[in-house]
Design a protein around this motif. Structure first.
Motif, PDB file in Angstrom:
ATOM      1  N   ILE A  47     -11.153  -6.177 -19.324  1.00 26.27           N
ATOM      2  CA  ILE A  47     -11.538  -7.458 -19.900  1.00 26.27           C
ATOM      3  C   ILE A  47     -12.301  -7.224 -21.198  1.00 26.27           C
ATOM      4  O   ILE A  47     -12.750  -6.114 -21.479  1.00 26.27           O
ATOM      5  CB  ILE A  47     -12.370  -8.324 -18.925  1.00 26.27           C
ATOM      6  CG1 ILE A  47     -13.685  -7.627 -18.549  1.00 26.27           C
ATOM      7  CG2 ILE A  47     -11.559  -8.665 -17.688  1.00 26.27           C
ATOM      8  CD1 ILE A  47     -14.606  -8.493 -17.702  1.00 26.27           C
ATOM      9  N   SER A 100     -18.513 -14.437 -16.229  1.00 25.99           N
ATOM     10  CA  SER A 100     -18.653 -13.013 -15.922  1.00 25.99           C
ATOM     11  C   SER A 100     -20.122 -12.621 -15.833  1.00 25.99           C
ATOM     12  O   SER A 100     -21.002 -13.308 -16.346  1.00 25.99           O
ATOM     13  CB  SER A 100     -17.949 -12.167 -16.986  1.00 25.99           C
ATOM     14  OG  SER A 100     -18.548 -12.362 -18.251  1.00 25.99           O
ATOM     15  N   LYS A 101     -20.366 -11.514 -15.159  1.00 22.42           N
ATOM     16  CA  LYS A 101     -21.708 -10.948 -15.073  1.00 22.42           C
ATOM     17  C   LYS A 101     -21.903 -10.007 -16.253  1.00 22.42           C
ATOM     18  O   LYS A 101     -21.113  -9.081 -16.456  1.00 22.42           O
ATOM     19  CB  LYS A 101     -21.880 -10.182 -13.762  1.00 22.42           C
ATOM     20  CG  LYS A 101     -23.256  -9.562 -13.570  1.00 22.42           C
ATOM     21  CD  LYS A 101     -23.318  -8.808 -12.253  1.00 22.42           C
ATOM     22  CE  LYS A 101     -24.684  -8.200 -12.021  1.00 22.42           C
ATOM     23  NZ  LYS A 101     -24.726  -7.425 -10.759  1.00 22.42           N
ATOM     24  N   TRP A 127     -25.567 -14.172 -16.338  1.00 23.50           N
ATOM     25  CA  TRP A 127     -24.221 -14.672 -16.130  1.00 23.50           C
ATOM     26  C   TRP A 127     -23.763 -15.490 -17.327  1.00 23.50           C
ATOM     27  O   TRP A 127     -24.521 -16.306 -17.860  1.00 23.50           O
ATOM     28  CB  TRP A 127     -24.163 -15.546 -14.867  1.00 23.50           C
ATOM     29  CG  TRP A 127     -24.323 -14.738 -13.614  1.00 23.50           C
ATOM     30  CD1 TRP A 127     -25.504 -14.440 -12.989  1.00 23.50           C
ATOM     31  CD2 TRP A 127     -23.303 -14.097 -12.859  1.00 23.50           C
ATOM     32  NE1 TRP A 127     -25.279 -13.647 -11.886  1.00 23.50           N
ATOM     33  CE2 TRP A 127     -23.928 -13.429 -11.773  1.00 23.50           C
ATOM     34  CE3 TRP A 127     -21.908 -14.031 -12.997  1.00 23.50           C
ATOM     35  CZ2 TRP A 127     -23.209 -12.708 -10.832  1.00 23.50           C
ATOM     36  CZ3 TRP A 127     -21.197 -13.304 -12.046  1.00 23.50           C
ATOM     37  CH2 TRP A 127     -21.838 -12.654 -10.990  1.00 23.50           C
ATOM     38  N   ALA A 142     -19.424  -6.386 -19.250  1.00 21.04           N
ATOM     39  CA  ALA A 142     -19.114  -7.598 -18.485  1.00 21.04           C
ATOM     40  C   ALA A 142     -18.246  -7.237 -17.286  1.00 21.04           C
ATOM     41  O   ALA A 142     -17.431  -6.317 -17.345  1.00 21.04           O
ATOM     42  CB  ALA A 142     -18.396  -8.615 -19.361  1.00 21.04           C
ATOM     43  N   THR A 143     -18.439  -7.986 -16.192  1.00 21.05           N
ATOM     44  CA  THR A 143     -17.624  -7.836 -14.983  1.00 21.05           C
ATOM     45  C   THR A 143     -17.256  -9.225 -14.512  1.00 21.05           C
ATOM     46  O   THR A 143     -18.134 -10.076 -14.334  1.00 21.05           O
ATOM     47  CB  THR A 143     -18.390  -7.097 -13.868  1.00 21.05           C
ATOM     48  OG1 THR A 143     -18.867  -5.841 -14.371  1.00 21.05           O
ATOM     49  CG2 THR A 143     -17.495  -6.870 -12.658  1.00 21.05           C
ATOM     50  N   ASP A 144     -15.957  -9.484 -14.312  1.00 17.45           N
ATOM     51  CA  ASP A 144     -15.553 -10.814 -13.862  1.00 17.45           C
ATOM     52  C   ASP A 144     -15.548 -10.907 -12.338  1.00 17.45           C
ATOM     53  O   ASP A 144     -15.844  -9.931 -11.643  1.00 17.45           O
ATOM     54  CB  ASP A 144     -14.203 -11.230 -14.469  1.00 17.45           C
ATOM     55  CG  ASP A 144     -13.027 -10.413 -13.944  1.00 17.45           C
ATOM     56  OD1 ASP A 144     -13.177  -9.674 -12.950  1.00 17.45           O
ATOM     57  OD2 ASP A 144     -11.935 -10.515 -14.552  1.00 17.45           O
ATOM     58  N   THR A 195     -13.726  -4.933 -15.304  1.00 19.87           N
ATOM     59  CA  THR A 195     -14.868  -4.574 -16.144  1.00 19.87           C
ATOM     60  C   THR A 195     -14.461  -4.443 -17.604  1.00 19.87           C
ATOM     61  O   THR A 195     -13.286  -4.320 -17.938  1.00 19.87           O
ATOM     62  CB  THR A 195     -15.471  -3.230 -15.692  1.00 19.87           C
ATOM     63  OG1 THR A 195     -14.468  -2.221 -15.815  1.00 19.87           O
ATOM     64  CG2 THR A 195     -15.959  -3.309 -14.261  1.00 19.87           C
ATOM     65  N   SER A 196     -15.473  -4.456 -18.471  1.00 18.98           N
ATOM     66  CA  SER A 196     -15.247  -4.266 -19.905  1.00 18.98           C
ATOM     67  C   SER A 196     -15.845  -2.943 -20.345  1.00 18.98           C
ATOM     68  O   SER A 196     -16.632  -2.323 -19.629  1.00 18.98           O
ATOM     69  CB  SER A 196     -15.909  -5.397 -20.694  1.00 18.98           C
ATOM     70  OG  SER A 196     -17.316  -5.204 -20.758  1.00 18.98           O
TER      71      SER A 196
END
Length: 196
Positions: A21, A40-41, A60, A82-84, A89-90
């Motif tokens: 992501i 996303s976190k 968030w 970021a993690t959706d 993950t990014s």
């Protein structure tokens, strides 16, 4: 995951991170704000050159992809991942360090202006000078050669005066970038070149 490092929390990137992501975009003028994939976190880290990444906090992104963090920072260079909701993950976002200094003992500008950065070309730091004629909200943003927003160096209210902004692009790829100043009905864009 985070691990202890000299009493601080440091990042250890997970081996199964898939970088699938888009990485967050962040503003380097606390409070940190930025954009990220919707809902996303966002995990925030700071570092100083030669130091390990230190985990600061997580926030968030909302349904529009906006997020902010107003907590303390260990170092002045920030980055984020970021993690959706599905666990995708990014990569780490671009890590940029900036500061803005008001020049004292100078006559107030009669109009808005944006000077060419100096030095230019540069590696990795450069100075951007600008003048503010009226109190108001000022933004200075960086774009790549494709016109994609890279980061916002400042987005804040300024008093009239002359300002110098220090921009450290140590974590960006070399190439042509553009910086844009917006103030009320004034807009100016200039080109700068980052060398390896």
């Amino acid at each position: 995951n985070s691990v202890a490092l000299n009493g601080l929390k440091a990042i250890r990137l997970l081996q199964n991170a898939n970088n699938s992501i888009t990485a967050p975009v962040l503003t380097q003028s606390p409070p940190l704000t930025g954009t990220a994939p919707l809902n996303s976190k966002v995990e925030i880290f700071t570092d100083s050159l030669g130091q390990a990444l230190v985990y600061e906090s997580s926030v968030w992104a909302d349904a529009n992809g906006n997020w902010s963090y107003d907590g303390p920072l260990t170092y002045s260079r920030a980055t984020a991942t970021a993690t959706d909701a599905a666990g995708n993950t990014s990569e780490l976002s671009a890590s940029l360090k900036v500061s803005v200094k008001k020049e004292e003992n100078t006559a107030l500008p009669q109009q808005f202006f944006l000077h060419q950065n100096y030095p230019n070309p540069f590696n990795p730091e450069t100075q951007i000078q600008f003048g503010i004629a009226r109190k108001g909200r000022i933004t200075v943003k960086i774009y790549n050669i494709l016109g994609h927003h890279v980061t916002t160096l400042t987005d804040d209210k300024y008093e009239p005066g002359h300002y110098t902004l220090s921009f450290d692009a140590a974590h960006l790829s070399s190439g042509v970038y553009f910086y844009e100043l917006r103030a009320a009905d004034f807009k100016a864009v200039k080109k700068m070149i980052l060398l390896e």
